[in-house]
Scaffold this motif. Structure first.
Motif, PDB file in Angstrom:
ATOM      1  N   VAL A  94      -8.236  16.133 -11.509  1.00 48.41           N
ATOM      2  CA  VAL A  94      -8.164  15.505 -10.183  1.00 48.41           C
ATOM      3  C   VAL A  94      -8.099  13.991 -10.368  1.00 48.41           C
ATOM      4  CG1 VAL A  94      -9.357  15.115  -7.991  1.00 48.41           C
ATOM      5  CG2 VAL A  94      -9.455  17.369  -9.099  1.00 48.41           C
ATOM      6  N   ALA A  95      -7.111  13.342  -9.746  1.00 53.21           N
ATOM      7  CA  ALA A  95      -7.040  11.880  -9.741  1.00 53.21           C
ATOM      8  C   ALA A  95      -7.669  11.377  -8.453  1.00 53.21           C
ATOM      9  CB  ALA A  95      -5.595  11.414  -9.856  1.00 53.21           C
ATOM     10  N   ALA A  96      -8.659  10.481  -8.591  1.00 59.20           N
ATOM     11  CA  ALA A  96      -9.355   9.902  -7.433  1.00 59.20           C
ATOM     12  C   ALA A  96      -8.795   8.506  -7.179  1.00 59.20           C
ATOM     13  CB  ALA A  96     -10.853   9.844  -7.712  1.00 59.20           C
ATOM     14  N   LEU A  97      -8.015   8.360  -6.127  1.00 60.52           N
ATOM     15  CA  LEU A  97      -7.229   7.156  -5.893  1.00 60.52           C
ATOM     16  C   LEU A  97      -7.867   6.249  -4.840  1.00 60.52           C
ATOM     17  CD1 LEU A  97      -3.783   9.014  -5.643  1.00 60.52           C
ATOM     18  CD2 LEU A  97      -5.036   8.348  -7.709  1.00 60.52           C
ATOM     19  N   HIS A  98      -7.949   4.956  -5.158  1.00 57.91           N
ATOM     20  CA  HIS A  98      -8.417   3.997  -4.153  1.00 57.91           C
ATOM     21  C   HIS A  98      -7.678   2.681  -4.359  1.00 57.91           C
ATOM     22  CE1 HIS A  98     -10.832   2.486  -7.521  1.00 57.91           C
ATOM     23  NE2 HIS A  98     -11.140   1.419  -6.803  1.00 57.91           N
ATOM     24  N   GLY A  99      -7.775   1.789  -3.393  1.00 64.40           N
ATOM     25  CA  GLY A  99      -7.087   0.495  -3.505  1.00 64.40           C
ATOM     26  C   GLY A  99      -5.588   0.677  -3.422  1.00 64.40           C
ATOM     27  N   THR A 100      -4.890   0.186  -4.432  1.00 65.42           N
ATOM     28  CA  THR A 100      -3.433   0.304  -4.480  1.00 65.42           C
ATOM     29  C   THR A 100      -3.035   1.050  -5.750  1.00 65.42           C
ATOM     30  OG1 THR A 100      -3.380  -1.918  -5.444  1.00 65.42           O
ATOM     31  CG2 THR A 100      -2.894  -1.733  -3.091  1.00 65.42           C
ATOM     32  N   THR A 101      -2.671   2.292  -5.596  1.00 62.31           N
ATOM     33  CA  THR A 101      -2.230   3.116  -6.725  1.00 62.31           C
ATOM     34  C   THR A 101      -0.727   2.913  -6.871  1.00 62.31           C
ATOM     35  OG1 THR A 101      -3.976   4.738  -6.336  1.00 62.31           O
ATOM     36  CG2 THR A 101      -2.074   5.469  -7.612  1.00 62.31           C
ATOM     37  N   LEU A 102      -0.332   2.108  -7.851  1.00 59.23           N
ATOM     38  CA  LEU A 102       1.061   1.689  -7.941  1.00 59.23           C
ATOM     39  C   LEU A 102       1.648   1.978  -9.315  1.00 59.23           C
ATOM     40  CD1 LEU A 102       0.801  -1.826  -6.222  1.00 59.23           C
ATOM     41  CD2 LEU A 102       1.489   0.328  -5.167  1.00 59.23           C
ATOM     42  N   LEU A 155       0.432   5.522 -10.230  1.00 58.21           N
ATOM     43  CA  LEU A 155       0.839   6.685  -9.445  1.00 58.21           C
ATOM     44  C   LEU A 155       1.450   7.751 -10.358  1.00 58.21           C
ATOM     45  CD1 LEU A 155       1.090   8.157  -6.812  1.00 58.21           C
ATOM     46  CD2 LEU A 155       3.194   6.903  -6.320  1.00 58.21           C
ATOM     47  N   GLU A 156       2.116   7.327 -11.410  1.00 56.03           N
ATOM     48  CA  GLU A 156       2.674   8.309 -12.348  1.00 56.03           C
ATOM     49  C   GLU A 156       1.562   9.089 -13.052  1.00 56.03           C
ATOM     50  OE1 GLU A 156       6.906   6.851 -13.903  1.00 56.03           O
ATOM     51  OE2 GLU A 156       5.399   5.281 -14.105  1.00 56.03           O
ATOM     52  N   VAL A 157       0.460   8.407 -13.374  1.00 59.22           N
ATOM     53  CA  VAL A 157      -0.706   9.122 -13.925  1.00 59.22           C
ATOM     54  C   VAL A 157      -1.199  10.148 -12.904  1.00 59.22           C
ATOM     55  CG1 VAL A 157      -3.144   8.873 -14.556  1.00 59.22           C
ATOM     56  CG2 VAL A 157      -1.439   7.304 -15.514  1.00 59.22           C
ATOM     57  N   ALA A 158      -1.286   9.716 -11.645  1.00 56.21           N
ATOM     58  CA  ALA A 158      -1.747  10.623 -10.591  1.00 56.21           C
ATOM     59  C   ALA A 158      -0.793  11.804 -10.419  1.00 56.21           C
ATOM     60  CB  ALA A 158      -1.893   9.859  -9.270  1.00 56.21           C
ATOM     61  N   LEU A 159       0.511  11.572 -10.593  1.00 51.81           N
ATOM     62  CA  LEU A 159       1.483  12.662 -10.494  1.00 51.81           C
ATOM     63  C   LEU A 159       1.312  13.664 -11.632  1.00 51.81           C
ATOM     64  CD1 LEU A 159       4.674  10.587  -9.557  1.00 51.81           C
ATOM     65  CD2 LEU A 159       3.501  12.230  -8.080  1.00 51.81           C
ATOM     66  N   HIS A 200      -3.332  17.334 -11.623  1.00 49.50           N
ATOM     67  CA  HIS A 200      -3.021  18.571 -10.886  1.00 49.50           C
ATOM     68  C   HIS A 200      -3.338  18.459  -9.402  1.00 49.50           C
ATOM     69  CE1 HIS A 200      -4.111  20.037 -15.135  1.00 49.50           C
ATOM     70  NE2 HIS A 200      -2.801  19.878 -15.064  1.00 49.50           N
ATOM     71  N   TYR A 201      -4.263  17.559  -9.082  1.00 47.22           N
ATOM     72  CA  TYR A 201      -4.650  17.326  -7.688  1.00 47.22           C
ATOM     73  C   TYR A 201      -4.852  15.825  -7.501  1.00 47.22           C
ATOM     74  CZ  TYR A 201      -5.789  22.308  -8.014  1.00 47.22           C
ATOM     75  OH  TYR A 201      -5.734  23.663  -8.230  1.00 47.22           O
ATOM     76  N   ARG A 202      -4.648  15.375  -6.243  1.00 50.45           N
ATOM     77  CA  ARG A 202      -4.852  13.964  -5.919  1.00 50.45           C
ATOM     78  C   ARG A 202      -5.690  13.854  -4.653  1.00 50.45           C
ATOM     79  NH1 ARG A 202      -0.838  15.235  -8.599  1.00 50.45           N
ATOM     80  NH2 ARG A 202      -0.222  16.601  -6.858  1.00 50.45           N
ATOM     81  N   ILE A 203      -6.759  13.108  -4.754  1.00 51.60           N
ATOM     82  CA  ILE A 203      -7.595  12.821  -3.589  1.00 51.60           C
ATOM     83  C   ILE A 203      -7.619  11.309  -3.436  1.00 51.60           C
ATOM     84  CG2 ILE A 203      -9.718  12.880  -4.993  1.00 51.60           C
ATOM     85  CD1 ILE A 203     -11.154  13.925  -2.458  1.00 51.60           C
ATOM     86  N   ALA A 204      -7.396  10.813  -2.222  1.00 52.84           N
ATOM     87  CA  ALA A 204      -7.256   9.373  -2.017  1.00 52.84           C
ATOM     88  C   ALA A 204      -8.235   8.877  -0.965  1.00 52.84           C
ATOM     89  CB  ALA A 204      -5.826   9.048  -1.573  1.00 52.84           C
ATOM     90  N   ALA A 205      -8.699   7.664  -1.178  1.00 55.15           N
ATOM     91  CA  ALA A 205      -9.559   7.017  -0.190  1.00 55.15           C
ATOM     92  C   ALA A 205      -8.738   6.696   1.047  1.00 55.15           C
ATOM     93  CB  ALA A 205     -10.160   5.742  -0.775  1.00 55.15           C
TER      94      ALA A 205
END
Length: 680
Positions: free
Chosen positions: A90-98, A102-106, A109-114
């Protein structure tokens, strides 16, 4: 340590800490790969959460590594290891995922964002494309059309939009993101692993969609190589396997990375940041609090300046001499805001909030409690001096007094006050509420505190600021004068105005000098009482041909201001040239380009020699953000570095007999050419 790990209830929580934006440097990539290896081999680990400390999730690759020998692990290899893991990630995203973030987050397997965070792939703005699988994995999650928009335009989207598109699986409160990510990871233990690269359900699309997208954005993409490469890479995702698509992406990335356009755009990226630094002003210089601004003059320029501050939430007192002019100025400001609201860029509430901060008045004395006063009156030294002399007796001590002059001597204006240390030039570009450049003109006595405050304010109102010393025309207009002088000579020697314009538009500028003159109005600076048919421009004004506003200038215009070449203007130029003794001839496009641009580079070199600009890259920033120089050419000084100072010098020497009387080649240019050096 850049990357720390901790096992929490069977979940390996991997946290990167690489301030300021958690760039994916070699150390971070190595730490992440080691954590994934731990997860793969440690039976105590059932799932993984990838997170970041600080203000943001990974906001991109480490740009300082661009152009250097690659260090393993590469970002593509790291992401493939993440995606291949047989435990949920699971990638836990906050701020600016750029970008690479974002490629790491892709790859997860799952993405959860603030809630309220942003996600994007902005590589195209550096003349690149996402090179770690972004062009292949994003369309698999969000579909081709949404992916094209994000990748080829490079604009970020909100976490909420990302959830609607399927890019984000879940939103969380910012202060509960980490805990929510761990809970999601635990929930997915034992479930089938949804690997992004394995999906194909959203890849079907009409083949014509790619051509339609390119056509719809043709104006935005004009002259740029990277957007077309982005389109090709996304198209590959729909036509080949993930493995082959990644190979296509990598080949296109390498081609762009080694090209001139990406080099220019990366140069600008660093140049903009360098311009914010004033070499001899200490970082801890105290700033002057600015909570209220005064603007003198409610015309086009004064109104635009006013909007900058209103939009930033700063109250403005707007002064005009006559009620009609004041009413027109206020009405135009409101009209501009309402036009933005009609396009969805502002809400009606935001329009009213901005207008509520505006205090229109006919009384100069109303400026007495302002912290900054900017005059935007007629460009005449006598008038400027009168305004500043009066301001000196009205405005409170310690306030900043700024002139919006585009040519005049700031020191001469400052000398009319008892506080020259408080006077600075703030040269906004028209339309001032839109154009990003702000030339901050440093007078001989301008204090460090005033200068540092002006730089901070520029960021607050969304401008890119460059510091200039005092000289006629400062950085931009001083160089522009060289170009305009040569343009005027070229049409007398035999080139047609539309040929001159065409060459510059082909080079990448939005318009040429004669199109620009018609747009601005040929009668700017023209005095009907003293006119003497001494230039082609004067003759056109005398004939009533004053540009687009009269449907005739150098070009003839229809009711929609569409211009076509004018046979009458050709005749006017030919007659004037004959009287002036010019022998007319055919002039090649190459000569036009060299005659227009090489003298600008030469003037830029003089500006550097005189210390008017701090660095060559500052000149580039001025021309890209203030004058429409194509960003993919990096600015005039960077362009000169690319073609070689020797090429510029030889061209100037070749055209020496035709250049303006008194033209001198800069010692800096000659030295740079002879030593094989560079301006940047």
């Amino acid at each position: 340590m850049n990357v720390n790990t901790q096992i929490t209830d069977g979940v390996l929580v991997v946290v990167s800490d690489n301030p300021p934006v958690n760039a994916l440097s070699y150390a971070v990539r190595s730490g992440l790969l080691a954590a994934i290896e731990t997860a793969r081999t440690d039976p105590a680990v059932k799932a993984v959460v990838i997170a970041c400390d600080g203000r943001t999730f990974h906001a991109g690759a480490d740009i300082t590594e661009f152009g250097k020998p690659p260090q393993a692990p590469s970002l593509p290899d790291l992401i493939e290891e993440i995606e291949a893991l047989d435990k949920p990630v699971v990638a836990a995203l906050h701020g600016t995922t750029l970008g690479g973030g974002l490629e790491v987050a892709l790859g997860a397997h799952y993405r959860i964002a603030a809630a309220g965070s942003k996600l994007g792939l902005p590589e195209v703005k550096l003349g690149l494309l996402p090179g770690a699988g972004g062009t292949q994995r994003l369309p698999r999650l969000v579909g081709v059309e949404a992916a094209l928009g994000m990748i080829a335009k490079g604009d970020p989207i909100s976490a909420e939009t990302a959830q609607d598109l399927g890019l984000v699986d879940k939103l969380a409160a910012p202060d509960a993101l980490r805990d929510s990510a761990i809970a999601l990871a635990q929930e997915m233990i034992g479930q089938p692993i949804p690997r992004t690269g394995a999906r194909t359900d959203k890849l079907s699309t009409d083949r014509d969609a790619f051509d339609a997208f390119a056509k719809a954005n043709a104006r935005r993409f004009r002259g740029l190589e990277a957007p077309q490469a982005c389109i090709e890479a996304v198209k590959a995702a729909t036509e080949t396997s993930l493995e082959d698509g990644l190979k296509t992406e990598r080949a296109l990335f390498t081609q762009l990375m080694t090209g001139d356009q990406s080099a220019a755009l990366r140069h600008l990226f660093f140049a903009e940041r360098a311009a914010a630094k004033i070499d001899d002003v200490p970082k801890d210089t105290p700033r002057i609090p600015v909570t209220k601004v005064g603007v003198i003059g409610g015309g086009t320029m004064g109104g635009g300046i006013t909007m900058n501050f209103l939009s930033a939430g700063v109250p403005v007192t707007l002064v005009e001499r006559e009620q009609d002019a004041l009413d027109r100025g206020v009405a135009t400001i409101r009209k501009n805001y309402e036009a933005s609201a009609a396009k969805g860029r502002l809400t009606e509430q935001q329009v009213e909030q901005a207008m509520a901060l505006l205090t229109p008045t006919l009384e100069m004395e109303a400026l007495s409690d302002c912290d900054l006063v900017i005059e935007a009156v007629f460009e005449l030294m006598k008038i400027k001096k009168e305004v500043f002399s009066r301001l000196d007796s009205i405005v409170k001590p310690g306030a900043i007094l700024a002139t919006n002059t585009s040519y005049l001597n700031v020191d001469e204006i400052a000398a009319t006050t008892s506080r020259p240390e408080s006077v600075v030039g703030l040269h906004f570009f028209s339309p001032a509420n839109i154009m990003k450049l702000l030339e901050i003109v440093r007078g001989a006595k301008t204090s460090d505190a005033v200068l540092a405050t002006a730089m901070d304010l520029s960021r607050k109102i969304g401008k890119v600021a460059v510091v200039s010393g005092v000289c006629d025309g400062f950085i931009g207009n001083r160089m522009l004068a060289q170009r305009q002088g040569e343009a005027n000579s070229l049409i007398l020697e035999g080139a047609k105005p539309w040929d001159v314009d065409r060459v510059l538009v082909k080079f990448g500028l939005p318009m040429g000098p004669f199109q620009m003159a018609d747009l601005a109005g040929l009668d700017i600076g023209w005095d009907p009482d003293t006119t003497a048919s001494s230039t082609v421009r004067e003759i056109l004004c005398e004939e009533g041909r004053r540009g687009q506003k009269t449907q005739a200038g150098f070009y003839d215009y229809d009711a929609n201001r569409r211009g076509v070449p004018s046979a009458h203007v050709e005749e006017v130029i030919a007659q004037f040239a004959e009287k002036a003794g010019y022998a007319r001839r055919e002039i090649t496009d190459q000569e036009i380009l060299e005659r227009l641009l090489y003298p600008m580079v030469n003037e830029g070199a003089k500006i550097l020699d005189e210390g008017i600009a701090q660095r060559a890259s500052d000149i580039d920033v001025v021309w890209v953000y203030g004058y429409g120089w194509p960003s993919y050419r990096g600015g005039p000084m960077f362009w000169a570095d690319q073609i070689g100072a020797k090429t510029v010098l030889e061209g100037l020497e070749r055209h020496a007999d035709r250049l303006a009387e008194g033209f001198e080649i800069s010692a800096r240019l000659r030295q740079t050419a002879e030593t094989g050096g560079a301006f940047n």
